[in-house]
Motif scaffolding. Structure first.
Motif, PDB file in Angstrom:
ATOM      1  N   ASN A  22       0.841  -1.207   0.000  1.00  0.00           N
ATOM      2  CA  ASN A  22       0.000   0.000   0.000  1.00  0.00           C
ATOM      3  C   ASN A  22       0.874   1.255   0.000  1.00  0.00           C
ATOM      4  O   ASN A  22       1.685   1.436   0.911  1.00  0.00           O
ATOM      5  CB  ASN A  22      -0.906  -0.050   1.235  1.00  0.00           C
ATOM      6  CG  ASN A  22      -1.861   1.114   1.309  1.00  0.00           C
ATOM      7  OD1 ASN A  22      -1.438   2.257   1.448  1.00  0.00           O
ATOM      8  ND2 ASN A  22      -3.143   0.829   1.217  1.00  0.00           N
ATOM      9  N   ASN A  25       0.683   3.535   3.122  1.00  0.00           N
ATOM     10  CA  ASN A  25       1.408   2.971   4.271  1.00  0.00           C
ATOM     11  C   ASN A  25       2.919   3.015   4.062  1.00  0.00           C
ATOM     12  O   ASN A  25       3.678   3.278   4.992  1.00  0.00           O
ATOM     13  CB  ASN A  25       0.955   1.530   4.529  1.00  0.00           C
ATOM     14  CG  ASN A  25      -0.463   1.463   5.048  1.00  0.00           C
ATOM     15  OD1 ASN A  25      -0.940   2.394   5.683  1.00  0.00           O
ATOM     16  ND2 ASN A  25      -1.152   0.375   4.764  1.00  0.00           N
ATOM     17  N   ASP A  67      -0.831  -8.871   4.524  1.00  0.00           N
ATOM     18  CA  ASP A  67      -1.553  -9.118   3.269  1.00  0.00           C
ATOM     19  C   ASP A  67      -0.892  -8.414   2.110  1.00  0.00           C
ATOM     20  O   ASP A  67      -0.962  -7.187   2.003  1.00  0.00           O
ATOM     21  CB  ASP A  67      -2.991  -8.588   3.381  1.00  0.00           C
ATOM     22  CG  ASP A  67      -3.887  -9.598   4.051  1.00  0.00           C
ATOM     23  OD1 ASP A  67      -4.591  -9.207   4.992  1.00  0.00           O
ATOM     24  OD2 ASP A  67      -3.864 -10.772   3.633  1.00  0.00           O
ATOM     25  N   THR A  94      -3.467  -4.784   9.681  1.00  0.00           N
ATOM     26  CA  THR A  94      -4.792  -4.485  10.217  1.00  0.00           C
ATOM     27  C   THR A  94      -5.598  -5.763  10.354  1.00  0.00           C
ATOM     28  O   THR A  94      -6.451  -5.888  11.190  1.00  0.00           O
ATOM     29  CB  THR A  94      -5.575  -3.530   9.310  1.00  0.00           C
ATOM     30  OG1 THR A  94      -5.542  -4.036   7.974  1.00  0.00           O
ATOM     31  CG2 THR A  94      -4.992  -2.147   9.347  1.00  0.00           C
ATOM     32  N   ARG A  95      -5.310  -6.705   9.440  1.00  0.00           N
ATOM     33  CA  ARG A  95      -6.103  -7.941   9.429  1.00  0.00           C
ATOM     34  C   ARG A  95      -5.446  -8.941  10.367  1.00  0.00           C
ATOM     35  O   ARG A  95      -4.417  -9.500  10.030  1.00  0.00           O
ATOM     36  CB  ARG A  95      -6.143  -8.523   8.018  1.00  0.00           C
ATOM     37  CG  ARG A  95      -7.190  -9.612   7.857  1.00  0.00           C
ATOM     38  CD  ARG A  95      -6.843 -10.568   6.730  1.00  0.00           C
ATOM     39  NE  ARG A  95      -6.865  -9.986   5.420  1.00  0.00           N
ATOM     40  CZ  ARG A  95      -7.932  -9.956   4.614  1.00  0.00           C
ATOM     41  NH1 ARG A  95      -9.068 -10.432   5.014  1.00  0.00           N
ATOM     42  NH2 ARG A  95      -7.844  -9.447   3.399  1.00  0.00           N
ATOM     43  N   LYS A 115      -1.800  -1.942  12.727  1.00  0.00           N
ATOM     44  CA  LYS A 115      -1.820  -0.655  12.043  1.00  0.00           C
ATOM     45  C   LYS A 115      -3.011   0.149  12.573  1.00  0.00           C
ATOM     46  O   LYS A 115      -3.991  -0.432  13.021  1.00  0.00           O
ATOM     47  CB  LYS A 115      -2.006  -0.874  10.537  1.00  0.00           C
ATOM     48  CG  LYS A 115      -0.772  -1.336   9.809  1.00  0.00           C
ATOM     49  CD  LYS A 115      -1.111  -1.520   8.332  1.00  0.00           C
ATOM     50  CE  LYS A 115       0.035  -2.082   7.560  1.00  0.00           C
ATOM     51  NZ  LYS A 115      -0.354  -2.464   6.194  1.00  0.00           N
ATOM     52  N   PRO A 116      -3.000   1.483  12.497  1.00  0.00           N
ATOM     53  CA  PRO A 116      -1.942   2.268  11.869  1.00  0.00           C
ATOM     54  C   PRO A 116      -0.719   2.389  12.767  1.00  0.00           C
ATOM     55  O   PRO A 116      -0.841   2.522  13.988  1.00  0.00           O
ATOM     56  CB  PRO A 116      -2.604   3.626  11.652  1.00  0.00           C
ATOM     57  CG  PRO A 116      -3.634   3.727  12.710  1.00  0.00           C
ATOM     58  CD  PRO A 116      -4.123   2.327  12.937  1.00  0.00           C
ATOM     59  N   LEU A 117       0.441   2.365  12.123  1.00  0.00           N
ATOM     60  CA  LEU A 117       1.672   2.518  12.863  1.00  0.00           C
ATOM     61  C   LEU A 117       1.834   3.981  13.251  1.00  0.00           C
ATOM     62  O   LEU A 117       1.536   4.878  12.467  1.00  0.00           O
ATOM     63  CB  LEU A 117       2.845   2.078  11.977  1.00  0.00           C
ATOM     64  CG  LEU A 117       4.097   1.564  12.672  1.00  0.00           C
ATOM     65  CD1 LEU A 117       3.813   0.396  13.565  1.00  0.00           C
ATOM     66  CD2 LEU A 117       5.137   1.193  11.623  1.00  0.00           C
TER      67      LEU A 117
ATOM     68  N   GLN B  21      -5.385   9.723  14.164  1.00  0.00           N
ATOM     69  CA  GLN B  21      -4.297   9.328  13.274  1.00  0.00           C
ATOM     70  C   GLN B  21      -3.846  10.504  12.410  1.00  0.00           C
ATOM     71  O   GLN B  21      -2.664  10.625  12.076  1.00  0.00           O
ATOM     72  CB  GLN B  21      -4.734   8.142  12.394  1.00  0.00           C
ATOM     73  CG  GLN B  21      -3.688   7.653  11.416  1.00  0.00           C
ATOM     74  CD  GLN B  21      -2.419   7.120  12.065  1.00  0.00           C
ATOM     75  OE1 GLN B  21      -2.362   6.836  13.251  1.00  0.00           O
ATOM     76  NE2 GLN B  21      -1.372   6.987  11.270  1.00  0.00           N
ATOM     77  N   ASP B  47      -4.863   6.852  -4.735  1.00  0.00           N
ATOM     78  CA  ASP B  47      -4.957   5.403  -4.581  1.00  0.00           C
ATOM     79  C   ASP B  47      -6.405   4.966  -4.364  1.00  0.00           C
ATOM     80  O   ASP B  47      -6.861   3.967  -4.938  1.00  0.00           O
ATOM     81  CB  ASP B  47      -4.087   4.959  -3.406  1.00  0.00           C
ATOM     82  CG  ASP B  47      -3.885   3.466  -3.381  1.00  0.00           C
ATOM     83  OD1 ASP B  47      -4.091   2.847  -2.327  1.00  0.00           O
ATOM     84  OD2 ASP B  47      -3.524   2.899  -4.436  1.00  0.00           O
ATOM     85  N   HIS B  74     -10.627  -4.112   1.847  1.00  0.00           N
ATOM     86  CA  HIS B  74      -9.584  -4.252   2.875  1.00  0.00           C
ATOM     87  C   HIS B  74      -8.462  -3.238   2.625  1.00  0.00           C
ATOM     88  O   HIS B  74      -8.000  -2.575   3.549  1.00  0.00           O
ATOM     89  CB  HIS B  74      -9.042  -5.678   2.850  1.00  0.00           C
ATOM     90  CG  HIS B  74      -7.811  -5.862   3.685  1.00  0.00           C
ATOM     91  ND1 HIS B  74      -7.837  -5.870   5.062  1.00  0.00           N
ATOM     92  CD2 HIS B  74      -6.504  -6.034   3.342  1.00  0.00           C
ATOM     93  CE1 HIS B  74      -6.620  -6.030   5.529  1.00  0.00           C
ATOM     94  NE2 HIS B  74      -5.787  -6.135   4.505  1.00  0.00           N
ATOM     95  N   SER B  79      -5.848   2.055   3.954  1.00  0.00           N
ATOM     96  CA  SER B  79      -5.386   3.411   3.642  1.00  0.00           C
ATOM     97  C   SER B  79      -6.159   4.447   4.438  1.00  0.00           C
ATOM     98  O   SER B  79      -5.586   5.412   4.959  1.00  0.00           O
ATOM     99  CB  SER B  79      -5.599   3.731   2.161  1.00  0.00           C
ATOM    100  OG  SER B  79      -4.905   2.857   1.344  1.00  0.00           O
ATOM    101  N   THR B  81      -7.648   4.142   7.273  1.00  0.00           N
ATOM    102  CA  THR B  81      -7.219   4.086   8.680  1.00  0.00           C
ATOM    103  C   THR B  81      -5.905   4.823   8.862  1.00  0.00           C
ATOM    104  O   THR B  81      -5.724   5.561   9.827  1.00  0.00           O
ATOM    105  CB  THR B  81      -7.053   2.622   9.124  1.00  0.00           C
ATOM    106  OG1 THR B  81      -8.267   1.913   8.895  1.00  0.00           O
ATOM    107  CG2 THR B  81      -6.691   2.529  10.595  1.00  0.00           C
ATOM    108  N   SER B  82      -5.000   4.633   7.912  1.00  0.00           N
ATOM    109  CA  SER B  82      -3.656   5.211   8.031  1.00  0.00           C
ATOM    110  C   SER B  82      -3.635   6.723   7.970  1.00  0.00           C
ATOM    111  O   SER B  82      -2.708   7.341   8.504  1.00  0.00           O
ATOM    112  CB  SER B  82      -2.748   4.639   6.936  1.00  0.00           C
ATOM    113  OG  SER B  82      -2.519   3.273   7.162  1.00  0.00           O
TER     114      SER B  82
END
Lengths: 135, 145
Positions: A22, A25, A67, A94-95, A115-117, B21, B47, B74, B79, B81-82
């Motif tokens: 991602n 990320n 993942d 996350t999963r 996550k999130p880190l 976040q 994205d 997913h 993304s 969440t981040s």
């Protein structure tokens, strides 16, 4: 922790590899590492992580997503350990139901964070893996 | 103008568009990357537009491959969440629940709402970043009360 209180680990010359498919990320994890003075590279999946090590690259720390296409984090971690790679590997995902987390850990992780880190989570990883002593 | 920027940011948190976040990301900004959050946000919207397009196409085909849809979502949720996109993340969660239940209508309804939240967030953040740039650099990132 304020910006001024963040440790600078540049002198320790730590290196890290971000393994995540991602792009958002990737960008965040690289920035987190850079803010702490840790040089880092990024790859997009487990196979690229394995290939990087096959080509002779080595890292103190690997941040491994679970993942990913082509080769996921569990498979990549197993493969790296089979290759004799002793780098510290922290799973970040996350999963993670308990079964998936257990499988990921048993593949050879040294630590695991959801996550999130964040800076706090990354410092926790570094502290647990003895890269950083909290004062 | 700094105050106006701060008020707009506060409202994004108060109205639930952003969560903690986002503040974590702002804390990472420094002299080397003063626009880090704006850059990451741009990356996120680029994205997520791709993911929205993939999901749209999958839904238009009419055959609901719930596993594939869940996989796209997913990534989308990850993304969201981040970067702290709280409302978008919530819709992603709902969509995935409908996927697991095999509920096509629920997926369609939730996806429609997700696109609305995504579009609203995009506009609000674009406005926020535009004003923030005009206002100039601030001393420190402040957490909203």
């Amino acid at each position: 922790m304020t910006r001024e209180e963040l440790p600078n680990l540049a002198e320790s010359k730590l290196t890290a590899l971000v393994v995540d498919d991602n792009f958002v990320n990737q960008s965040i994890h690289q920035k987190l590492l850079s803010r702490l003075g840790i040089q880092n590279d990024v790859v997009c999946n487990g196979k690229e992580a394995v290939d990087a090590h096959c080509s002779g690259r080595n890292y103190d720390l690997i941040l491994m997503d679970m993942d990913m296409p082509i080769m996921n984090g569990t498979q990549a971690t197993k493969r790296l350990r089979e290759m004799g790679i002793e780098s510290k590997i922290a799973g970040v995902t996350t999963r993670a139901n308990e079964g998936e987390k257990k499988e990921f850990m048993e593949a050879g992780l040294n630590d695991f964070q959801e996550k999130p880190l964040t800076i706090s989570k990354l410092l926790s990883i570094l502290h647990k893996l003895d890269f950083y002593v909290q004062t | 103008m700094q105050r106006q920027v701060a008020l707009i940011k506060q409202s994004l948190f108060d109205q639930g568009y952003l969560d903690e976040q986002f503040m974590e990301l702002e804390e990472l900004q420094d002299d080397a990357n003063p626009n880090f959050v704006e850059e990451v946000s741009a990356l996120y919207f680029k994205d997520s537009a791709r993911l929205i397009n993939n999901i749209d196409q999958a839904l238009e085909r009419g055959s609901f491959d719930f596993n594939r849809l869940d996989s796209y979502m997913h990534q989308f949720k990850g993304s969201s969440t981040s970067i702290g996109a709280s409302k978008v993340k919530a819709e992603c969660t709902k969509f995935r629940e409908y996927c697991r239940a095999g509920n096509a209508e629920g997926c369609l309804r939730t996806f429609h709402q997700l696109k609305k939240e995504h579009s609203t967030l995009r506009k609000k953040l674009e406005h926020y970043f535009q004003l923030a740039r005009q206002a100039g650099p601030k001393e420190t990132a402040r957490r909203p009360k």
